[in-house]
Design a protein around this motif. Structure first.
Motif, PDB file in Angstrom:
ATOM      1  N   ASP A  76      96.638 -26.746  13.586  1.00  0.00           N
ATOM      2  CA  ASP A  76      95.373 -27.427  13.852  1.00  0.00           C
ATOM      3  C   ASP A  76      94.202 -26.595  13.329  1.00  0.00           C
ATOM      4  O   ASP A  76      94.193 -25.370  13.467  1.00  0.00           O
ATOM      5  CB  ASP A  76      95.193 -27.644  15.362  1.00  0.00           C
ATOM      6  CG  ASP A  76      94.257 -28.807  15.624  1.00  0.00           C
ATOM      7  OD1 ASP A  76      94.749 -29.890  15.961  1.00  0.00           O
ATOM      8  OD2 ASP A  76      93.031 -28.615  15.445  1.00  0.00           O
ATOM      9  N   VAL A  77      93.285 -27.231  12.672  1.00  0.00           N
ATOM     10  CA  VAL A  77      92.192 -26.609  11.916  1.00  0.00           C
ATOM     11  C   VAL A  77      92.746 -25.952  10.652  1.00  0.00           C
ATOM     12  O   VAL A  77      92.199 -26.135   9.564  1.00  0.00           O
ATOM     13  CB  VAL A  77      91.368 -25.581  12.733  1.00  0.00           C
ATOM     14  CG1 VAL A  77      90.246 -24.976  11.883  1.00  0.00           C
ATOM     15  CG2 VAL A  77      90.805 -26.209  13.985  1.00  0.00           C
ATOM     16  N   GLY A  78      93.818 -25.186  10.820  1.00  0.00           N
ATOM     17  CA  GLY A  78      94.461 -24.569   9.664  1.00  0.00           C
ATOM     18  C   GLY A  78      93.879 -23.209   9.316  1.00  0.00           C
ATOM     19  O   GLY A  78      94.362 -22.527   8.419  1.00  0.00           O
ATOM     20  N   GLY A 120      91.470 -28.520   8.403  1.00  0.00           N
ATOM     21  CA  GLY A 120      90.109 -28.026   8.142  1.00  0.00           C
ATOM     22  C   GLY A 120      89.229 -28.482   9.292  1.00  0.00           C
ATOM     23  O   GLY A 120      88.493 -27.738   9.896  1.00  0.00           O
ATOM     24  N   HIS A 121      89.350 -29.785   9.602  1.00  0.00           N
ATOM     25  CA  HIS A 121      88.684 -30.305  10.801  1.00  0.00           C
ATOM     26  C   HIS A 121      89.664 -30.187  11.969  1.00  0.00           C
ATOM     27  O   HIS A 121      90.879 -30.341  11.788  1.00  0.00           O
ATOM     28  CB  HIS A 121      88.287 -31.770  10.603  1.00  0.00           C
ATOM     29  CG  HIS A 121      87.120 -31.941   9.692  1.00  0.00           C
ATOM     30  ND1 HIS A 121      86.337 -33.068   9.657  1.00  0.00           N
ATOM     31  CD2 HIS A 121      86.605 -31.110   8.778  1.00  0.00           C
ATOM     32  CE1 HIS A 121      85.383 -32.928   8.764  1.00  0.00           C
ATOM     33  NE2 HIS A 121      85.515 -31.752   8.210  1.00  0.00           N
ATOM     34  N   SER A 122      89.121 -29.972  13.148  1.00  0.00           N
ATOM     35  CA  SER A 122      90.000 -29.646  14.277  1.00  0.00           C
ATOM     36  C   SER A 122      90.520 -30.893  14.988  1.00  0.00           C
ATOM     37  O   SER A 122      90.019 -31.996  14.800  1.00  0.00           O
ATOM     38  CB  SER A 122      89.235 -28.788  15.268  1.00  0.00           C
ATOM     39  OG  SER A 122      88.584 -29.586  16.183  1.00  0.00           O
ATOM     40  N   GLY A 150      94.800 -25.005  19.191  1.00  0.00           N
ATOM     41  CA  GLY A 150      94.116 -23.998  19.996  1.00  0.00           C
ATOM     42  C   GLY A 150      93.426 -24.610  21.196  1.00  0.00           C
ATOM     43  O   GLY A 150      93.237 -25.832  21.270  1.00  0.00           O
ATOM     44  N   ASP A 151      93.016 -23.755  22.101  1.00  0.00           N
ATOM     45  CA  ASP A 151      92.314 -24.239  23.304  1.00  0.00           C
ATOM     46  C   ASP A 151      90.980 -24.858  22.931  1.00  0.00           C
ATOM     47  O   ASP A 151      90.508 -25.804  23.562  1.00  0.00           O
ATOM     48  CB  ASP A 151      92.143 -23.102  24.313  1.00  0.00           C
ATOM     49  CG  ASP A 151      91.465 -21.861  23.712  1.00  0.00           C
ATOM     50  OD1 ASP A 151      90.516 -21.363  24.320  1.00  0.00           O
ATOM     51  OD2 ASP A 151      91.860 -21.427  22.616  1.00  0.00           O
ATOM     52  N   GLY A 152      90.381 -24.366  21.854  1.00  0.00           N
ATOM     53  CA  GLY A 152      89.120 -24.983  21.403  1.00  0.00           C
ATOM     54  C   GLY A 152      89.368 -26.371  20.852  1.00  0.00           C
ATOM     55  O   GLY A 152      88.733 -27.349  21.246  1.00  0.00           O
ATOM     56  N   ALA A 346      80.257 -27.002  19.634  1.00  0.00           N
ATOM     57  CA  ALA A 346      81.063 -25.776  19.526  1.00  0.00           C
ATOM     58  C   ALA A 346      80.651 -24.887  18.365  1.00  0.00           C
ATOM     59  O   ALA A 346      81.423 -24.032  17.942  1.00  0.00           O
ATOM     60  CB  ALA A 346      82.558 -26.115  19.417  1.00  0.00           C
ATOM     61  N   MET A 347      79.416 -25.118  17.839  1.00  0.00           N
ATOM     62  CA  MET A 347      78.994 -24.278  16.705  1.00  0.00           C
ATOM     63  C   MET A 347      77.631 -23.624  16.962  1.00  0.00           C
ATOM     64  O   MET A 347      76.715 -23.746  16.154  1.00  0.00           O
ATOM     65  CB  MET A 347      78.910 -25.129  15.441  1.00  0.00           C
ATOM     66  CG  MET A 347      80.111 -25.958  15.109  1.00  0.00           C
ATOM     67  SD  MET A 347      81.465 -24.995  14.486  1.00  0.00           S
ATOM     68  CE  MET A 347      80.892 -24.562  12.877  1.00  0.00           C
ATOM     69  N   PRO A 348      77.464 -22.957  18.100  1.00  0.00           N
ATOM     70  CA  PRO A 348      76.135 -22.404  18.393  1.00  0.00           C
ATOM     71  C   PRO A 348      75.673 -21.406  17.322  1.00  0.00           C
ATOM     72  O   PRO A 348      74.534 -21.471  16.876  1.00  0.00           O
ATOM     73  CB  PRO A 348      76.295 -21.751  19.754  1.00  0.00           C
ATOM     74  CG  PRO A 348      77.759 -21.640  20.001  1.00  0.00           C
ATOM     75  CD  PRO A 348      78.420 -22.700  19.212  1.00  0.00           C
ATOM     76  N   GLN A 398      80.724 -36.577  10.507  1.00  0.00           N
ATOM     77  CA  GLN A 398      81.560 -37.740  10.162  1.00  0.00           C
ATOM     78  C   GLN A 398      82.394 -38.185  11.355  1.00  0.00           C
ATOM     79  O   GLN A 398      82.678 -39.342  11.547  1.00  0.00           O
ATOM     80  CB  GLN A 398      82.492 -37.386   8.991  1.00  0.00           C
ATOM     81  CG  GLN A 398      81.761 -37.139   7.690  1.00  0.00           C
ATOM     82  CD  GLN A 398      82.601 -36.377   6.676  1.00  0.00           C
ATOM     83  OE1 GLN A 398      82.099 -36.009   5.631  1.00  0.00           O
ATOM     84  NE2 GLN A 398      83.860 -36.092   6.975  1.00  0.00           N
ATOM     85  N   ARG A 399      82.722 -37.246  12.192  1.00  0.00           N
ATOM     86  CA  ARG A 399      83.556 -37.483  13.399  1.00  0.00           C
ATOM     87  C   ARG A 399      82.840 -38.418  14.385  1.00  0.00           C
ATOM     88  O   ARG A 399      83.478 -39.048  15.216  1.00  0.00           O
ATOM     89  CB  ARG A 399      83.819 -36.145  14.041  1.00  0.00           C
ATOM     90  CG  ARG A 399      85.037 -35.660  14.717  1.00  0.00           C
ATOM     91  CD  ARG A 399      86.331 -36.271  14.723  1.00  0.00           C
ATOM     92  NE  ARG A 399      87.315 -35.653  13.904  1.00  0.00           N
ATOM     93  CZ  ARG A 399      88.052 -34.595  14.243  1.00  0.00           C
ATOM     94  NH1 ARG A 399      87.806 -33.989  15.378  1.00  0.00           N
ATOM     95  NH2 ARG A 399      88.985 -34.140  13.436  1.00  0.00           N
ATOM     96  N   GLY A 400      81.502 -38.469  14.319  1.00  0.00           N
ATOM     97  CA  GLY A 400      80.767 -39.248  15.327  1.00  0.00           C
ATOM     98  C   GLY A 400      80.040 -40.434  14.741  1.00  0.00           C
ATOM     99  O   GLY A 400      79.030 -40.877  15.297  1.00  0.00           O
TER     100      GLY A 400
HETATM  101  C1  TPP Z   1      85.821 -31.485  13.976  1.00  0.00           C
HETATM  102  C2  TPP Z   1      85.536 -30.007  13.850  1.00  0.00           C
HETATM  103  N1  TPP Z   1      84.464 -29.489  14.491  1.00  0.00           N
HETATM  104  C3  TPP Z   1      84.177 -28.182  14.403  1.00  0.00           C
HETATM  105  C4  TPP Z   1      84.960 -27.350  13.633  1.00  0.00           C
HETATM  106  C5  TPP Z   1      84.593 -25.895  13.471  1.00  0.00           C
HETATM  107  N2  TPP Z   1      85.645 -25.019  14.053  1.00  0.00           N
HETATM  108  C6  TPP Z   1      86.565 -24.457  13.308  1.00  0.00           C
HETATM  109  S1  TPP Z   1      87.621 -23.519  14.176  1.00  0.00           S
HETATM  110  C7  TPP Z   1      86.788 -23.861  15.616  1.00  0.00           C
HETATM  111  C8  TPP Z   1      87.236 -23.280  16.897  1.00  0.00           C
HETATM  112  C9  TPP Z   1      88.688 -23.549  17.110  1.00  0.00           C
HETATM  113  O1  TPP Z   1      89.081 -22.961  18.336  1.00  0.00           O
HETATM  114  P1  TPP Z   1      90.623 -22.960  18.683  1.00  0.00           P
HETATM  115  O2  TPP Z   1      91.195 -24.299  18.417  1.00  0.00           O
HETATM  116  O3  TPP Z   1      90.737 -22.449  20.043  1.00  0.00           O
HETATM  117  O4  TPP Z   1      91.291 -21.988  17.612  1.00  0.00           O
HETATM  118  P2  TPP Z   1      91.167 -20.374  17.563  1.00  0.00           P
HETATM  119  O5  TPP Z   1      90.122 -20.104  16.494  1.00  0.00           O
HETATM  120  O6  TPP Z   1      90.796 -19.897  18.911  1.00  0.00           O
HETATM  121  O7  TPP Z   1      92.537 -19.904  17.158  1.00  0.00           O
HETATM  122  C10 TPP Z   1      85.719 -24.709  15.364  1.00  0.00           C
HETATM  123  C11 TPP Z   1      84.779 -25.196  16.393  1.00  0.00           C
HETATM  124  C12 TPP Z   1      86.056 -27.932  12.964  1.00  0.00           C
HETATM  125  N3  TPP Z   1      86.861 -27.212  12.135  1.00  0.00           N
HETATM  126  N4  TPP Z   1      86.321 -29.252  13.095  1.00  0.00           N
END
Ligand code: TPP
Ligand code: DXP
Ligand code: MG
Length: 636
Positions: A76-78, A120-122, A150-152, A346-348, A398-400
């Motif tokens: 996830d995110v990658g 890339g997007h979470s 991830g927890d985020g 989540a991007m302060p 784009q998500r919203g």
């Molecule tokens: C839709 C979306 N919003 C915001 C981001 C920016 N972003 C990339 S990683 C991340 C935090 C991810 O946290 P977590 O899933 O807990 O992974 P960790 O970095 O802790 O391993 C954010 C907010 C994203 N990639 N996709």
């Protein structure tokens, strides 16, 4: 008998198949070498270090136990995939990470069969995993699907849409919840504290208890008894798990850095799981590299750095970033107007709202990775009489989009969208490009859409947004540093729908929208050597268009060329529509629109990406010559 000395193992691993030949003891050694290689590589390339260091052991365990690429790991995110890339045949290219022609900084299907799904997007991994699992059930590709989230990312709503559906489908699929109590910043939200309760309430359980915890794994006759016992225990400890209520077997919490737990656990799950199963592991972001572990963002994003000291090597900055200028402008406006509030998803730090939050802690909201909620929450704030600045990167906005249409535009609520990372962003590549916001925002009735040509313009656009109280508006600005222009003492609201002439000239009028203006002026300088001096205007607004300016330019010139850092369907399309609707094109008037190409542009530095998009000064100059029919001697 003492164990024989271990020879370097990473050198013997080209693909995960090679892992199967290693003993568990060698896998421990491999994890250490893999961590060192990851740190070494990122010290040369920069990138996302912390997340990858947090999943080194998990990566080894998953590839050692499961049969990748037949079994699919969906990251996830990658951003945590660098160890995965090193183990899957890309160690030789890992130092090309995020550079032109090099490896992507995220998973990418076209890059490797081991990259089962792009990211890339979470918050997308569980949906994809459930899709893979259902495809397998219906005769599609065989193999397991293992989402690592991830927890985020779990705070992203679509993750729960997927848990809900996956639990309902009831098919074997795995989710590894990598809980490191970090997003980019410390996580926000009730979910985060819930997850923490799952393991602070019940310290790490030993494997036997964890195994028993997965009642779905026990032979049927024992399941009911174990379930009742477990519910009672959980009820005492943490009140059952949210996931089990959604029909997922919950296994955990497990120490995500302990291969002595991970290996037997995944081996057992692989042979015995028959239903959706969520494994909750607890890890440390930045694990094993003190400068990352000690950093506020745990090494989430890092420039190149000195391996020994961890000191980052950053290029000297000539001007403050657009992000910083935005934040400072918003703070200045908020000093004078207590209705101004700010929202981030989540991007302060990335949006600069951490600075706003320091000054106005009660007026800044981090909603987690929840852009849809961020938009409609902002709509609620506006409906409630406040002036919300919903501050989201173009790509993440784009998500919203439906929320923008349904909750903001139709209700004509004065939400201010501060759209950062507009245009091409560089090393993060296509998934993070801010290519589409002009198109999707300017097609909405009532929406005001602005683009800052430089940081001074951005200050005025913030002031314009503050003053615009009867409809929604958006202003966009790019990643990176400003132009170093003189800054105004304070923002002055712009007249809505009015552009400005930057340079008078003749024959061709170039109408720029956004920061390509600098390249347009460079092109004008070069054209002067040919005795050509196009008029240059800064449109400032894609909606409402400055009809008067555009039609006047059309009357006074042979051609108009528009330039914008966006895909087709944005500013240039609206200008073309106007010129056609007003009959200007009936008389053979010439019009060209320079937009991003109809393709996704791979990661490189922004200059190279805009060259690939044919939107730098030389290409703008060539466009002027082409529209004037001036033959250009082909460069040798
Ligand atoms: C839709 C979306 N919003 C915001 C981001 C920016 N972003 C990339 S990683 C991340 C935090 C991810 O946290 P977590 O899933 O807990 O992974 P960790 O970095 O802790 O391993 C954010 C907010 C994203 N990639 N996709
Ligand atoms: C992985 C992810 O999506 C974010 O970390 C993103 O890379 C941040 O981009 P900036 O570096 O432009 O803030
Ligand atoms: Mg995290």
């Amino acid at each position: 008998m003492t164990n024989p000395p271990l020879t370097p193992t990473l050198d013997r691993v080209n693909t995960p198949t090679d892992l199967k030949a290693l003993s568990d003891r060698e896998l421990h050694q491999l994890a250490g070498e893999l961590r060192a290689e990851t740190i070494s590589a990122v010290s040369e390339t920069g990138g996302h270090l912390g997340a990858g260091l947090g999943v080194v052991e998990l990566t080894v365990a998953l590839h050692a136990v499961f049969d990748t690429p037949r079994d699919k790991i969906i990251w996830d995110v990658g951003h945590q995939c660098y160890p995965h890339k090193i183990l899957t045949g890309r160690r030789d290219r890992i130092r090309t990470l995020r550079t032109k022609g090099g490896l992507s900084g995220f998973t990418k299907r076209s890059e490797s069969p081991y990259d089962a799904f792009g990211a890339g997007h979470s918050s997308t991994s569980i949906s994809a995993a459930v899709g893979f699992a259902m495809a397998r059930e219906l005769g599609g590709d065989p193999g397991d699907a293992i989402a690592v989230i991830g927890d985020g990312a779990l705070t992203g709503g679509m993750a729960f849409e997927a848990l809900n559906h996956g639990g309902h489908m009831g098919k074997r699929v795995f989710v590894v919840l990598n809980d490191n109590e970090m997003s980019i910043s410390p996580p926000v939200g009730a979910l985060s504290s819930y997850l923490t309760r799952l393991y602070t309430g019940a310290p790490f359980q030993d494997l036997r208890a964890v195994a028993k915890g997965a009642v779905g794994l026990l032979p049927e006759p024992f399941q009911e008894g174990a379930r009742r016992a477990k519910e009672m225990l959980k009820g005492m400890a943490v009140g059952g798990t949210l996931f089990e209520e959604l029909n997922w077997n919950y296994v955990g919490p497990v120490d995500g850095h302990d291969l002595d737990q991970l290996l037997p656990l995944f081996r057992m799950l692989k042979t015995r799981a028959t239903a959706p199963t969520l494994i909750h592991i607890v890890t440390k972001k930045g694990k094993g590299y003190a400068p990352a572990e000690g950093a506020p963002d745990r090494g989430h994003a890092t420039a190149k750095f000195d391996l020994v000291t961890g000191k980052q090597v950053k290029a000297p900055s000539n001007a403050p970033s657009y992000t910083k200028i935005f934040a400072q402008s918003l703070i200045a406006e908020a000093e004078r107007d207590d209705k101004i509030v700010a929202v981030t998803a989540a991007m302060p730090e990335g949006t600069g709202l951490n600075l706003f939050a320091e000054r106005f802690p009660r007026r800044c909201f981090d909603v987690g990775i929840a852009e849809q909620h961020a938009v409609t929450f902002s709509a609620g704030l506006a409906a409630g009489g406040l002036k919300p600045f919903c501050t989201i990167y173009s790509t993440f906005l784009q998500r919203g989009y439906d929320q923008i249409v349904h909750d903001v535009a139709i209700q004509r609520l004065p939400v201010r969208f501060a759209i950062d990372r507009a245009g091409l962003v560089g090393a993060d590549g296509a998934t993070h490009a801010g290519s589409f916001d002009v198109g999707f925002m300017s097609s909405l009735p009532g929406m005001v859409v602005m683009a800052a040509a430089d940081e001074a313009e951005l200050v005025h656009m913030v002031a314009t947004a503050v003053a615009l109280d009867d409809r929604p508006c958006a202003f966009r600005y790019p990643r990176g540093e400003g132009m170093g222009v003189d800054m105004p003492d304070c923002g002055v609201p712009l007249e809505i729908g009015r552009g400005r002439i930057v340079a008078e000239g003749g024959r061709v009028a170039i109408l720029s929208f956004g920061t390509r203006l600098a390249e347009v002026l460079k092109a004008r300088e070069s054209l002067a050597q040919r005795g050509l001096a196009p008029t240059v205007a800064d449109a400032r607004f894609a909606k409402p268009l400055d009809r008067e300016l555009i039609l006047r330019l059309a009357r006074e010139h042979e051609a108009i060329i528009t330039v914008e850092e966006g895909a087709i369907g944005g500013f240039g399309s609206h200008v073309a529509q106007l010129l056609f609707d007003e009959g200007v094109m009936d008389r053979g008037f010439k019009f060209r629109s320079m937009v991003l190409p109809d393709s996704f542009i791979d990661h490189a530095n922004p200059e190279d990406m805009y060259a690939a998009a044919a939107m730098n000064a030389p290409q703008i100059e060539a466009k002027v010559l082409e529209v004037l029919g001036v033959a250009v001697a082909k460069r040798a």
